[in-house]
Design a protein around this motif. Structure first.
Motif, PDB file in Angstrom:
ATOM      1  N   ALA A   1       0.826  -1.216   0.000  1.00  0.00           N
ATOM      2  CA  ALA A   1       0.000   0.000   0.000  1.00  0.00           C
ATOM      3  C   ALA A   1       0.851   1.253   0.000  1.00  0.00           C
ATOM      4  O   ALA A   1       0.374   2.333  -0.315  1.00  0.00           O
ATOM      5  CB  ALA A   1      -0.927   0.001   1.216  1.00  0.00           C
ATOM      6  N   GLU A   2       2.131   1.111   0.387  1.00  0.00           N
ATOM      7  CA  GLU A   2       2.999   2.283   0.482  1.00  0.00           C
ATOM      8  C   GLU A   2       3.908   2.435  -0.735  1.00  0.00           C
ATOM      9  O   GLU A   2       4.607   3.429  -0.854  1.00  0.00           O
ATOM     10  CB  GLU A   2       3.860   2.173   1.749  1.00  0.00           C
ATOM     11  CG  GLU A   2       3.033   2.235   3.032  1.00  0.00           C
ATOM     12  CD  GLU A   2       3.858   1.858   4.242  1.00  0.00           C
ATOM     13  OE1 GLU A   2       4.781   1.026   4.105  1.00  0.00           O
ATOM     14  OE2 GLU A   2       3.574   2.382   5.327  1.00  0.00           O
ATOM     15  N   LEU A   3       3.924   1.439  -1.616  1.00  0.00           N
ATOM     16  CA  LEU A   3       4.862   1.470  -2.739  1.00  0.00           C
ATOM     17  C   LEU A   3       4.144   1.240  -4.063  1.00  0.00           C
ATOM     18  O   LEU A   3       3.197   0.456  -4.146  1.00  0.00           O
ATOM     19  CB  LEU A   3       5.921   0.369  -2.569  1.00  0.00           C
ATOM     20  CG  LEU A   3       6.952   0.550  -1.450  1.00  0.00           C
ATOM     21  CD1 LEU A   3       7.767  -0.712  -1.314  1.00  0.00           C
ATOM     22  CD2 LEU A   3       7.851   1.731  -1.733  1.00  0.00           C
ATOM     23  N   THR A   4       4.596   1.945  -5.082  1.00  0.00           N
ATOM     24  CA  THR A   4       4.164   1.637  -6.435  1.00  0.00           C
ATOM     25  C   THR A   4       5.174   0.657  -7.031  1.00  0.00           C
ATOM     26  O   THR A   4       6.309   0.539  -6.538  1.00  0.00           O
ATOM     27  CB  THR A   4       4.115   2.905  -7.298  1.00  0.00           C
ATOM     28  OG1 THR A   4       5.463   3.372  -7.491  1.00  0.00           O
ATOM     29  CG2 THR A   4       3.278   3.995  -6.633  1.00  0.00           C
ATOM     30  N   PRO A   5       4.808  -0.037  -8.092  1.00  0.00           N
ATOM     31  CA  PRO A   5       5.797  -0.892  -8.762  1.00  0.00           C
ATOM     32  C   PRO A   5       7.033  -0.102  -9.200  1.00  0.00           C
ATOM     33  O   PRO A   5       8.154  -0.610  -9.149  1.00  0.00           O
ATOM     34  CB  PRO A   5       5.024  -1.430  -9.965  1.00  0.00           C
ATOM     35  CG  PRO A   5       3.600  -1.436  -9.517  1.00  0.00           C
ATOM     36  CD  PRO A   5       3.461  -0.207  -8.654  1.00  0.00           C
ATOM     37  N   HIS A   6       6.808   1.177  -9.603  1.00  0.00           N
ATOM     38  CA  HIS A   6       7.946   2.013  -9.995  1.00  0.00           C
ATOM     39  C   HIS A   6       8.867   2.279  -8.800  1.00  0.00           C
ATOM     40  O   HIS A   6      10.093   2.339  -8.949  1.00  0.00           O
ATOM     41  CB  HIS A   6       7.453   3.341 -10.583  1.00  0.00           C
ATOM     42  CG  HIS A   6       6.856   3.203 -11.952  1.00  0.00           C
ATOM     43  ND1 HIS A   6       5.525   2.975 -12.163  1.00  0.00           N
ATOM     44  CD2 HIS A   6       7.438   3.242 -13.189  1.00  0.00           C
ATOM     45  CE1 HIS A   6       5.293   2.887 -13.463  1.00  0.00           C
ATOM     46  NE2 HIS A   6       6.429   3.041 -14.113  1.00  0.00           N
ATOM     47  N   ASP A   7       8.273   2.451  -7.600  1.00  0.00           N
ATOM     48  CA  ASP A   7       9.091   2.693  -6.406  1.00  0.00           C
ATOM     49  C   ASP A   7      10.024   1.510  -6.152  1.00  0.00           C
ATOM     50  O   ASP A   7      11.229   1.679  -5.903  1.00  0.00           O
ATOM     51  CB  ASP A   7       8.204   2.908  -5.179  1.00  0.00           C
ATOM     52  CG  ASP A   7       7.495   4.245  -5.202  1.00  0.00           C
ATOM     53  OD1 ASP A   7       6.451   4.361  -4.545  1.00  0.00           O
ATOM     54  OD2 ASP A   7       7.998   5.169  -5.869  1.00  0.00           O
ATOM     55  N   VAL A   8       9.466   0.298  -6.188  1.00  0.00           N
ATOM     56  CA  VAL A   8      10.265  -0.904  -5.928  1.00  0.00           C
ATOM     57  C   VAL A   8      11.368  -1.042  -6.976  1.00  0.00           C
ATOM     58  O   VAL A   8      12.526  -1.324  -6.654  1.00  0.00           O
ATOM     59  CB  VAL A   8       9.360  -2.156  -5.933  1.00  0.00           C
ATOM     60  CG1 VAL A   8      10.203  -3.414  -5.719  1.00  0.00           C
ATOM     61  CG2 VAL A   8       8.293  -2.041  -4.857  1.00  0.00           C
ATOM     62  N   PHE A   9      11.002  -0.823  -8.234  1.00  0.00           N
ATOM     63  CA  PHE A   9      11.978  -0.943  -9.320  1.00  0.00           C
ATOM     64  C   PHE A   9      13.112   0.066  -9.167  1.00  0.00           C
ATOM     65  O   PHE A   9      14.294  -0.277  -9.286  1.00  0.00           O
ATOM     66  CB  PHE A   9      11.260  -0.761 -10.667  1.00  0.00           C
ATOM     67  CG  PHE A   9      12.187  -0.797 -11.852  1.00  0.00           C
ATOM     68  CD1 PHE A   9      12.749  -1.988 -12.284  1.00  0.00           C
ATOM     69  CD2 PHE A   9      12.504   0.369 -12.530  1.00  0.00           C
ATOM     70  CE1 PHE A   9      13.609  -2.024 -13.375  1.00  0.00           C
ATOM     71  CE2 PHE A   9      13.360   0.345 -13.618  1.00  0.00           C
ATOM     72  CZ  PHE A   9      13.913  -0.857 -14.036  1.00  0.00           C
TER      73      PHE A   9
END
Length: 411
Positions: free
Chosen positions: A364-372
């Motif tokens: 809920a705190e991260l977008t896929p772009h954030d993780v990448f």
């Protein structure tokens, strides 16, 4: 005309199992005193009144009592829905609260006339026009089309939000012309504007769709009251576009920022005064960092402070060794002190710390772009060839993400 801009109360929040009830009540009492002392005409809560869609009963009672107390001060209240708020929860008392000088706009799924209205002053005279924009859900402003890429969806959502603002603003302009009065136009919003500084307690509200809304998409309103970001700040170097921030710290990393509400005073539309008002600290909180000897010394200061509320602590222990009894050691150091350790962390080298942070954050705190991006930042790309490889990796990621989003829609 005096307007008080506040947001992100998060009534009912549980903070490491600790209730924030007493803090929130102390803030509300302080706010009511400020409204009375400054003779505020209207209070705007720009989203996230509650922390969850099903707030505890005490949080609802606190909210309802605030409405009653504010009405007795002859002050208008405007409540906007946030991404944490349940539309149905806010709407269930909307008609009753309308009899108590309160406007509730829980979502954009209502008529335009319900989102653009005149705010009266204490004498009942028209004093401002409000474009009341709550948290905008994509389904309320956009119809998804098959075959769109992830980038196209993000662009379409951004354009739809911008168009929604422009539609409301044009209605406000018409109302202003019809009134024959020089009324200021105020807009609100509950979203992430590009370029703002977030905190750990803020969740990305456009997961996989829109990372941030460009400030040039806002209409040329006289003041734009924003919510969702918990740190008070000015957007795009424009004094009249502001996040007031949350009134209490909702995470330990917000302690280095002074909490505030924003007082906006208009003398017709031409003259505007914007004054941040600092919110007192209602619950002592601190972050202590260092090795065990340094922490032991820092904790000595609490021996002299045995009165009042216990201080909530986040302790970050800097150590190269894994200490299996770390929790017991900290417990021994804090024994007999007027403190409560709510969070205990180990500080490691930057690379391992980054991995730990990724593991501890929720989806809920991260977008896929954030993780990448977090993972990509841990690699080295030196030279033109490596930079070209980095670009190819990013392009491949975008393609994979786009296919995954399409597959999710087809399910």
């Amino acid at each position: 005309m005096k307007i008080l801009h506040t947001s992100d109360w998060h009534l009912g929040q549980s903070f490491f199992t600790k209730s924030r009830k007493e803090e929130h009540q102390a803030f509300i009492n302080w706010l009511l005193e400020l409204v009375d002392r400054q003779q505020i005409d209207a209070v705007i809560i720009a989203g996230d009144v509650f922390d969850t869609g099903t707030p505890p009963s005490y949080a609802r009672e606190m909210y309802n009592q605030f409405v009653v107390d504010l009405q007795q001060l002859n002050c208008v209240l405007v409540v906007l829905g946030g991404n944490h708020d349940s539309v149905s929860t806010l709407n269930e008392s909307k008609q009753i609260l309308a009899c108590l000088n309160t406007f509730v706009v829980a979502s954009t799924g209502v008529s335009v006339e319900e989102q653009v209205f005149v705010i009266p002053d204490k004498t009942g005279q028209p004093s401002a026009i409000l474009c009341a924009v709550p948290f905008i859900r994509a389904r309320d402003v956009l119809q998804s089309s098959s075959g769109e890429t992830g980038l196209e969806k993000r662009q379409a959502l951004g354009e739809a939000i911008q168009q929604h603002y422009q539609t409301l603003y044009q209605v406000a302009i018409t109302k202003k012309q019809q009134s024959g009065l020089d009324l200021p136009i105020i807009a609100t919003g509950h979203l992430t504007a590009l370029g703002v500084s977030q905190s750990e307690s803020v969740r990305d509200i456009y997961i996989g769709s829109l990372d941030g809304f460009a400030a040039d998409g806002f209409p040329p309103a006289d003041y734009i009251a924003l919510g969702h970001i918990h740190r008070p700040q000015i957007v795009a170097k424009s004094e009249h576009i502001r996040y007031c921030g949350s009134p209490i710290p909702l995470s330990f990393d917000e302690l280095n920022t002074q909490k505030q509400v924003v007082l906006v005073e208009f003398n017709a539309a031409q003259q505007r005064t914007i004054t941040p008002v600092d919110v007192p600290i209602f619950q002592p909180m601190q972050v202590l960092k260092g090795g065990l000897p340094a922490l032991s010394q820092a904790l000595q200061s609490f021996k002299q402070d045995q009165a009042g509320l216990p201080c909530w602590l986040c302790i970050e222990v800097e150590t190269q060794d894994y200490l299996s009894d770390l929790q017991q050691r900290i417990q021994t150091l804090t024994e007999g002190l007027n403190v409560e350790v709510l969070q205990l962390r180990r500080t490691r080298n930057p690379q391992r710390q980054s991995l730990t942070q990724i593991q501890s954050e929720t989806l809920a705190e991260l977008t896929p772009h954030d993780v990448f991006e977090k993972r990509l930042s841990m690699e080295r790309f030196e030279g033109d060839a490596e930079q070209a490889r980095r670009q190819r990796i990013k392009q491949q990621f975008e393609q994979i993400l786009s296919r995954a989003e399409h597959q999710g829609e087809d399910v």
